[in-house]
Design an enzyme around this catalytic site. Structure first.
Site, mmCIF file in Angstrom:
data_model
loop_
_atom_site.group_PDB
_atom_site.id
_atom_site.type_symbol
_atom_site.label_atom_id
_atom_site.label_comp_id
_atom_site.label_asym_id
_atom_site.label_seq_id
_atom_site.Cartn_x
_atom_site.Cartn_y
_atom_site.Cartn_z
ATOM 1 N N GLY A 12 0.840 -1.205 0.000
ATOM 2 C CA GLY A 12 0.000 0.000 0.000
ATOM 3 C C GLY A 12 0.865 1.240 0.000
ATOM 4 O O GLY A 12 2.080 1.162 -0.226
ATOM 5 N N ASN A 13 0.265 2.391 0.222
ATOM 6 C CA ASN A 13 1.042 3.622 0.329
ATOM 7 C C ASN A 13 0.392 4.538 1.364
ATOM 8 O O ASN A 13 -0.662 4.213 1.914
ATOM 9 C CB ASN A 13 1.190 4.291 -1.044
ATOM 10 C CG ASN A 13 -0.151 4.717 -1.603
ATOM 11 O OD1 ASN A 13 -0.801 5.600 -1.064
ATOM 12 N ND2 ASN A 13 -0.583 4.054 -2.669
ATOM 13 N N ARG A 14 1.025 5.683 1.615
ATOM 14 C CA ARG A 14 0.629 6.510 2.750
ATOM 15 C C ARG A 14 -0.431 7.543 2.426
ATOM 16 O O ARG A 14 -0.700 8.435 3.230
ATOM 17 C CB ARG A 14 1.870 7.184 3.331
ATOM 18 C CG ARG A 14 2.780 6.167 3.977
ATOM 19 C CD ARG A 14 4.143 6.728 4.279
ATOM 20 N NE ARG A 14 4.066 7.901 5.140
ATOM 21 C CZ ARG A 14 5.116 8.507 5.643
ATOM 22 N NH1 ARG A 14 6.320 8.051 5.376
ATOM 23 N NH2 ARG A 14 4.969 9.573 6.393
ATOM 24 N N SER A 15 -1.064 7.461 1.264
ATOM 25 C CA SER A 15 -2.107 8.441 0.936
ATOM 26 C C SER A 15 -3.240 8.359 1.961
ATOM 27 O O SER A 15 -3.712 7.273 2.291
ATOM 28 C CB SER A 15 -2.656 8.148 -0.462
ATOM 29 O OG SER A 15 -3.852 8.850 -0.654
ATOM 30 N N ALA A 26 -3.754 7.773 -5.087
ATOM 31 C CA ALA A 26 -2.372 7.311 -5.222
ATOM 32 C C ALA A 26 -2.459 5.827 -5.596
ATOM 33 O O ALA A 26 -2.464 4.951 -4.726
ATOM 34 C CB ALA A 26 -1.626 7.506 -3.910
#
Ligand code: CTP
Length: 416
Positions: free
Chosen positions: A221-224, A287
């Site tokens: 995943g990512n930090r958005s 994102a």
């Protein structure tokens, strides 16, 4: 007190109901912040609240006498409580004690505050503050779940030091942060409001991260946080657009008047966006993961699979934005992308504008404190063929409004 010409809560009539807790003093600061954000504020207090703060303090800050009881003939003559309930375009209960949450959840009307809440059709937001054991008690948990299920916005509480030397979840959220959350939760425009800048247009917004599952317990995943995309969706709805918000996994309330479709992976996001078309405008604020695992393991991947290192085979995801931009013939008038960059922002953004055949791209710097993914603030620059505009650092909610104004300008073609 100076009130800006346009704030994130500009022109909203907010009834602030103050409950009886030690955090009641912070409600004074909240009045100030709400007014700074452009709202008109009236205050009602429970009997308990009056033991912590005086009605006069609220009168001084709100510019109106604070209401304290159902049985005040003088106040009723000036504005009856039902009239006050009608006056409110939204109601904010802060601090919301465990007792007040229970009474609200069960539809009681045994004092002024609960009567006002029951007599009003305005959207309700509660800002809990209490001892952490009271917050975590199953009775409070059930009451909060009941309120949420009715569409009540629950803001906070925060984790941290509490009264009497204890610590845990139960602190009233800070007034600035309350304003940010209230503004993210758009209130539908009233029938008398002038038509918005995007009146009659359909807007699809994608927001948040995507999670690409590796096995039943792990994902990439990512930090958005999704805050920017949600703020843009809320702002477009305030401007009269019909908005579909395709949201990756985030913990944000759905802005009123916005249709939300929850997705998890890039592939699901692509399908949901395609299903939401045709539309006039697509704003790709998500994102999206660029790569996803080639194979999903239905069983948890064991350590023995890799030894000291483990290689995961990844394959490219579809570029949703490029695909949508290619569909300009499907009635789309404007395709807007975002570019989160750590360096060479202008160059990368301009090349994405061209490569993805976009009408507008909004670039911001990530990886610096106080801006980007998880922050409430941001600074950004928008680029379009033949032009650009800088948006100096501001709360994401303000930036979202500015961006929606730019989108409307670009649609009319009067920005060079
Ligand atoms: N985007 C998309 N689908 C993808 C990847 C990105 O729709 N699979 C969109 C994003 O929503 C954003 C824009 O493309 O509006 C730019 O995303 P960004 O991550 O900045 O750029 P990438 O194209 O992924 O390029 P890079 O990661 O190399 O910077």
């Amino acid at each position: 007190m100076s009130v800006p010409a346009s704030g994130p809560l500009q022109g909203q009539r907010i009834l602030l109901c103050v409950g009886g807790g030690i955090a009641a003093y912070k409600a004074l600061e909240l009045v100030r912040r709400l007014r700074d954000a452009g709202a008109a504020v009236q205050v009602a207090m429970t009997a308990g609240a009056q033991r912590f703060v005086t009605p006069l303090s609220f009168q001084a800050l709100s510019g109106h006498p604070a209401r304290t009881t159902l049985w005040d003939e003088g106040a009723e003559q000036a504005m009856g409580h039902l009239e006050l309930a009608r006056w409110a375009e939204r109601i904010v209960v802060a601090p919301a004690t465990a007792d007040l949450l229970a009474r609200l959840a069960h539809g009681q009307a045994d004092d002024l505050v609960t009567t006002l809440c029951l007599a009003s059709t305005a959207p309700l937001a509660v800002v809990p503050a209490m001892n952490h054991r009271m917050w975590q008690h199953p009775a409070t948990v059930a009451n909060v779940a009941l309120l949420r299920s009715r569409g009540v916005q629950v803001i906070g509480p925060d984790d941290g030091p509490l009264a009497e030397g204890e610590s845990g979840p139960g602190r009233l959220r800070e007034p600035d942060a309350i304003v940010v959350e209230l503004a993210a939760f758009a209130v539908p425009a009233t029938a008398t409001a002038p038509p918005g800048l995007l009146q009659g247009l359909k807007v699809v917004v994608s927001a948040g991260p995507t999670y690409e599952d590796l096995d039943p317990v792990r994902y990439l995943g990512n930090r958005s946080s999704g805050k920017m995309g949600f703020a843009v969706a809320a702002s477009a709805a305030r401007q009269g657009a019909q908005v579909v918000l395709v949201a990756g996994p985030v913990h944000l309330a759905t802005p009123p008047g916005v249709r939300r479709v929850d997705v998890r992976s890039a592939a699901q996001m692509r399908d949901a966006v395609a299903a939401a078309l045709p539309a006039d405008i697509y704003i790709g604020a998500a994102a999206v993961a660029d790569y996803t695992p080639r194979a999903y393991s239905p069983n948890k991947i064991k350590k023995t699979a890799g030894g000291q290192t483990l290689a995961v085979d990844l394959v490219r995801t579809p570029d949703i934005l490029s695909e949508i931009a290619d569909r300009h013939d499907a009635g789309l008038k404007l395709v807007v992308g975002f570019a989160a960059e750590t360096d060479n922002i202008a160059d990368y953004a301009r090349s994405k504008l061209v490569a993805k055949r976009l009408d507008l791209i909004v670039a911001n710097r990530v990886g610096v404190p106080g801006a980007g993914f998880e922050s409430d603030d941001n600074a950004m620059t928008a680029y379009w063929p033949g032009g650009e505009r800088d948006f100096p650092p501001a709360p994401k909610l303000r930036l979202a409004d500015d961006l929606v104004h730019l989108v409307a300008e670009r649609l009319r073609g009067d920005t060079r």
